[in-house]
Design a protein around this motif. Structure first.
Motif, PDB file in Angstrom:
ATOM      1  N   ALA A   5       0.762  -1.054  -0.054  1.00 44.45           N
ATOM      2  CA  ALA A   5      -0.119  -0.200   0.090  1.00 44.45           C
ATOM      3  C   ALA A   5       0.878   1.142   0.014  1.00 44.45           C
ATOM      4  O   ALA A   5       0.272   2.380   0.228  1.00 44.45           O
ATOM      5  CB  ALA A   5      -0.844  -0.036   1.176  1.00 44.45           C
ATOM      6  N   GLU A  26       3.863   1.874   1.730  1.00 43.42           N
ATOM      7  CA  GLU A  26       4.323   2.194   3.067  1.00 43.42           C
ATOM      8  C   GLU A  26       5.701   2.331   2.917  1.00 43.42           C
ATOM      9  O   GLU A  26       6.625   3.233   3.757  1.00 43.42           O
ATOM     10  CB  GLU A  26       4.007   1.207   4.093  1.00 43.42           C
ATOM     11  N   LEU A  67       6.493   5.724   1.327  1.00 42.37           N
ATOM     12  CA  LEU A  67       6.207   6.884   2.513  1.00 42.37           C
ATOM     13  C   LEU A  67       7.349   6.882   3.246  1.00 42.37           C
ATOM     14  O   LEU A  67       7.937   7.861   3.711  1.00 42.37           O
ATOM     15  CB  LEU A  67       5.109   6.495   3.037  1.00 42.37           C
ATOM     16  N   ILE A 116       3.975   3.574  -7.399  1.00 42.91           N
ATOM     17  CA  ILE A 116       2.620   4.007  -6.927  1.00 42.91           C
ATOM     18  C   ILE A 116       1.380   3.863  -8.295  1.00 42.91           C
ATOM     19  O   ILE A 116       0.411   3.772  -7.923  1.00 42.91           O
ATOM     20  CB  ILE A 116       2.740   5.334  -6.331  1.00 42.91           C
ATOM     21  N   LEU A 163      -4.540   0.726  -3.637  1.00 42.13           N
ATOM     22  CA  LEU A 163      -4.801   2.015  -3.359  1.00 42.13           C
ATOM     23  C   LEU A 163      -5.657   2.553  -4.455  1.00 42.13           C
ATOM     24  O   LEU A 163      -5.336   2.267  -5.693  1.00 42.13           O
ATOM     25  CB  LEU A 163      -3.439   2.851  -3.592  1.00 42.13           C
ATOM     26  N   PRO A 164      -6.545   3.422  -4.149  1.00 42.56           N
ATOM     27  CA  PRO A 164      -7.346   4.215  -5.093  1.00 42.56           C
ATOM     28  C   PRO A 164      -6.583   5.060  -5.998  1.00 42.56           C
ATOM     29  O   PRO A 164      -5.745   5.471  -5.616  1.00 42.56           O
ATOM     30  CB  PRO A 164      -8.537   5.007  -4.340  1.00 42.56           C
ATOM     31  N   PHE A 174      -7.098   8.083  -6.951  1.00 48.28           N
ATOM     32  CA  PHE A 174      -7.012   9.188  -6.531  1.00 48.28           C
ATOM     33  C   PHE A 174      -6.073   9.516  -5.563  1.00 48.28           C
ATOM     34  O   PHE A 174      -5.161  10.485  -5.561  1.00 48.28           O
ATOM     35  CB  PHE A 174      -8.527   9.898  -5.840  1.00 48.28           C
ATOM     36  N   VAL A 175      -5.845   8.586  -4.694  1.00 44.84           N
ATOM     37  CA  VAL A 175      -4.537   8.609  -3.525  1.00 44.84           C
ATOM     38  C   VAL A 175      -3.238   8.626  -4.343  1.00 44.84           C
ATOM     39  O   VAL A 175      -2.525   9.193  -4.021  1.00 44.84           O
ATOM     40  CB  VAL A 175      -4.995   7.723  -2.479  1.00 44.84           C
ATOM     41  N   ARG A 176      -3.283   7.613  -5.439  1.00 41.65           N
ATOM     42  CA  ARG A 176      -2.097   7.477  -6.127  1.00 41.65           C
ATOM     43  C   ARG A 176      -1.554   8.692  -6.821  1.00 41.65           C
ATOM     44  O   ARG A 176      -0.528   9.001  -6.731  1.00 41.65           O
ATOM     45  CB  ARG A 176      -2.128   6.244  -7.011  1.00 41.65           C
ATOM     46  N   ILE A 187      -2.468  11.905  -5.845  1.00 40.71           N
ATOM     47  CA  ILE A 187      -2.334  12.761  -5.065  1.00 40.71           C
ATOM     48  C   ILE A 187      -0.570  12.574  -4.425  1.00 40.71           C
ATOM     49  O   ILE A 187       0.097  13.522  -4.348  1.00 40.71           O
ATOM     50  CB  ILE A 187      -3.217  12.758  -4.023  1.00 40.71           C
ATOM     51  N   TRP A 188      -0.436  11.339  -4.064  1.00 38.86           N
ATOM     52  CA  TRP A 188       0.982  11.105  -3.496  1.00 38.86           C
ATOM     53  C   TRP A 188       2.076  11.571  -4.650  1.00 38.86           C
ATOM     54  O   TRP A 188       2.888  12.194  -4.184  1.00 38.86           O
ATOM     55  CB  TRP A 188       0.737   9.583  -3.212  1.00 38.86           C
ATOM     56  N   THR A 189       1.785  11.245  -5.625  1.00 37.91           N
ATOM     57  CA  THR A 189       2.654  11.304  -6.539  1.00 37.91           C
ATOM     58  C   THR A 189       2.951  12.922  -7.120  1.00 37.91           C
ATOM     59  O   THR A 189       3.878  13.197  -7.102  1.00 37.91           O
ATOM     60  CB  THR A 189       2.424  10.675  -8.169  1.00 37.91           C
TER      61      THR A 189
END
Length: 133
Positions: free
Chosen positions: A3, A5, A8, A76, A86-87, A89-91, A93-95
């Protein structure tokens, strides 16, 4: 768990490695503006902090960070485990945050390159300035 981690923790490691010297640099920049901190000893301390910060900041933010960022972005956005856990949207945003931080570091990387030129290659800079005149 797949996920993100590890990605992160890698981002945290890279950011926190440059954090203490960078914060010291910012404090020294503020101290330069105060009348109490312009003496010869204070200027030597400020110069040392600037050089140490530059030596730490440039490799981490200009070399290691982007190299890790490319690999993380691919993992990611494109890896099977990230897509499964991971959705989108989250991927995204993180990128976006990852590259926003990297791009936001560029002005400071350039500042620290100039600081190293000034303090470690002072004669070379002085010669270049004389030639320009």
């Amino acid at each position: 768990y797949g996920a993100g981690e590890q990605s992160l923790f890698m981002c945290v490691l890279l950011g926190e490695t440059t954090n203490p010297p960078f914060n010291s640099y910012l404090v020294c920049q503020s101290a330069k503006l105060l009348s109490c901190c312009n003496g010869p000893f204070a200027m030597q301390v400020i110069t040392a902090v600037e050089v140490v910060t530059a030596i730490v900041y440039i490799p981490f933010r200009a070399v290691i960070g982007p190299a890790v960022g490319v690999g993380m972005s691919y993992n990611i956005l494109c890896s099977k485990s990230a897509r499964a856990n991971l959705p989108l949207f989250v991927r995204v945003i993180w990128t976006t945050v990852l590259w926003g931080i990297g791009i936001g570091s560029i002005p400071y990387v350039l500042t620290f390159i100039d600081i190293l030129k000034l303090h470690l290659g002072g004669d070379m800079v002085a010669e270049q300035q004389e030639q320009e005149l």
